[in-house]
Write an enzyme that holds these catalytic residues in place. Structure first.
Site, PDB file in Angstrom:
ATOM      1  CB  THR A  15      -0.525  -2.934   6.810  1.00  0.00           C
ATOM      2  OG1 THR A  15      -2.425  -2.263   6.864  1.00  0.00           O
ATOM      3  CG2 THR A  15      -1.252  -4.494   7.187  1.00  0.00           C
ATOM      4  CB  SER A  16      -4.332   0.374  10.589  1.00  0.00           C
ATOM      5  OG  SER A  16      -4.530   1.390  10.068  1.00  0.00           O
ATOM      6  CD  GLN A  71      -2.646  -1.167   3.357  1.00  0.00           C
ATOM      7  OE1 GLN A  71      -3.397  -0.112   2.634  1.00  0.00           O
ATOM      8  NE2 GLN A  71      -1.532  -2.316   3.735  1.00  0.00           N
ATOM      9  CG  ASN A  72       3.815   1.096   2.061  1.00  0.00           C
ATOM     10  OD1 ASN A  72       3.239   1.370   2.719  1.00  0.00           O
ATOM     11  ND2 ASN A  72       4.906   1.024   3.135  1.00  0.00           N
ATOM     12  CB  VAL A  73       2.500   6.100  -2.215  1.00  0.00           C
ATOM     13  CG1 VAL A  73       1.455   5.550  -2.227  1.00  0.00           C
ATOM     14  CG2 VAL A  73       2.617   6.821  -1.413  1.00  0.00           C
ATOM     15  CG  ASP A  74       7.747   4.543   1.027  1.00  0.00           C
ATOM     16  OD1 ASP A  74       7.735   3.186   0.325  1.00  0.00           O
ATOM     17  OD2 ASP A  74       7.393   4.092   2.061  1.00  0.00           O
ATOM     18  CG  HIS A 118      -3.421   2.046  -1.732  1.00  0.00           C
ATOM     19  ND1 HIS A 118      -3.129   2.801  -0.821  1.00  0.00           N
ATOM     20  CD2 HIS A 118      -3.848   2.195  -2.542  1.00  0.00           C
ATOM     21  CE1 HIS A 118      -3.818   1.488   0.341  1.00  0.00           C
ATOM     22  NE2 HIS A 118      -4.618   1.217  -0.900  1.00  0.00           N
TER      23      HIS A 118
END
Ligand code: APR
Length: 250
Positions: A189-190, A103-106, A121
């Site tokens: 992740t939450s 989910q990370n965009v980095d 994402h």
């Protein structure tokens, strides 16, 4: 740090043909990139998601949203992959089939060497035309936001905002991977944002062993087969170290 992993988990992993991993912002926390929902440091502790990460917000105040993403891009440019990113890159070669959904965009997973991955994402370093969706590499960075050189619409970061759909191909592929894996990891992740959070459910329904790695309890902890409490950058390298003898015998 010393963790002893349950024998049932290491046995299951040693026998796994297919491993699927979902990561969230906690994996980059040890690289200095803030998470979203951690009480003191998470980005959403200081800002309302709806105020910054929606198309409506961008339409209302394009310059503020562009500048906020520029600030996050600066953080990301300074960040280096941590032990968790490297451990996940190593895991690609440890199992017959391995996939990583982030989910990370980095871009830190790729920087650590991960190849088999889905950026669920998007990627904050990529810029697209807000109208046409095409990737734009050359633009006038002195403007906020810069205009698209093709059609003059605003440019925006290539990330999925609240209320926007995940790319259908990525979604279908992620569901298929969760559905066919033997072991599914949810790391950092939450597990609150859909549809990513639902992938653990898909894996569970299909009979996979679900493993969570997170220093905090989440909505998934109770349902996971194993909830390993600790920082990903500590737990993952130890897990690989523990597994390597068993995996190299296979
Ligand atoms: N190792 C593992 N987990 C960690 C670490 C760490 N070192 N540090 C923090 N965490 C955990 C937190 O306990 C928390 O459960 O990472 C989780 C981060 O959760 P969120 O901030 O909700 O981030 P994430 O789950 O990635 O959010 C999903 O929400 O706003 C959107 O698009 C954004 O992709 C993001 C999505």
């Amino acid at each position: 740090m010393s963790i002893s992993f349950p024998a049932k988990l290491t046995e299951r992993l040693a026998a796994a043909e297919s491993v699927c991993v979902l990561t969230g912002s906690g994996v980059s926390a040890e690289s200095g990139v803030p998470t979203f929902r951690d009480a003191q440091t998470g980005l959403w502790a200081k800002f309302e998601p709806e105020a910054l990460a929606t198309m409506e917000a961008f339409q209302r105040n394009p310059s503020m949203i562009w500048d906020w993403y520029e600030w996050r891009r600066k953080l990301v440019r300074q960040a280096k992959p941590n032990a968790a990113h490297y451990a996940l890159a190593n895991m690609e070669s440890l199992f017959p089939r391995f996939s990583l959904i982030t989910q990370n965009v980095d871009g830190l997973h790729q920087a650590a060497g991960s190849q088999k991955m889905i950026e669920f994402h998007g990627n904050i370093m990529r810029t697209i035309c807000a109208d046409e969706g095409c990737v734009i590499e050359d633009y006038d960075a002195s403007q906020s936001p810069p205009p698209c050189p093709r059609c003059a619409a605003y440019l925006r970061p290539d990330v999925v905002w609240f209320g926007e759909a995940i790319d259908q191909g990525s979604l279908d592929k992620a569901i298929a991977l969760a559905d066919e894996c033997d072991v599914f990891f949810a790391i950092g992740t939450s597990a609150q944002v859909q549809p990513a959070a639902g992938l653990a459910e898909v894996a569970m329904q299909a009979g996979a062993c679900v493993v969570e790695i997170n220093p905090q309890r989440t909505v998934l902890s109770k349902r996971a087969n194993f909830a390993l409490h600790g920082a990903a950058g500590e737990v993952l390298p130890l897990l690989i170290e523990t597994l390597t003898p068993a995996l190299s015998r296979n």
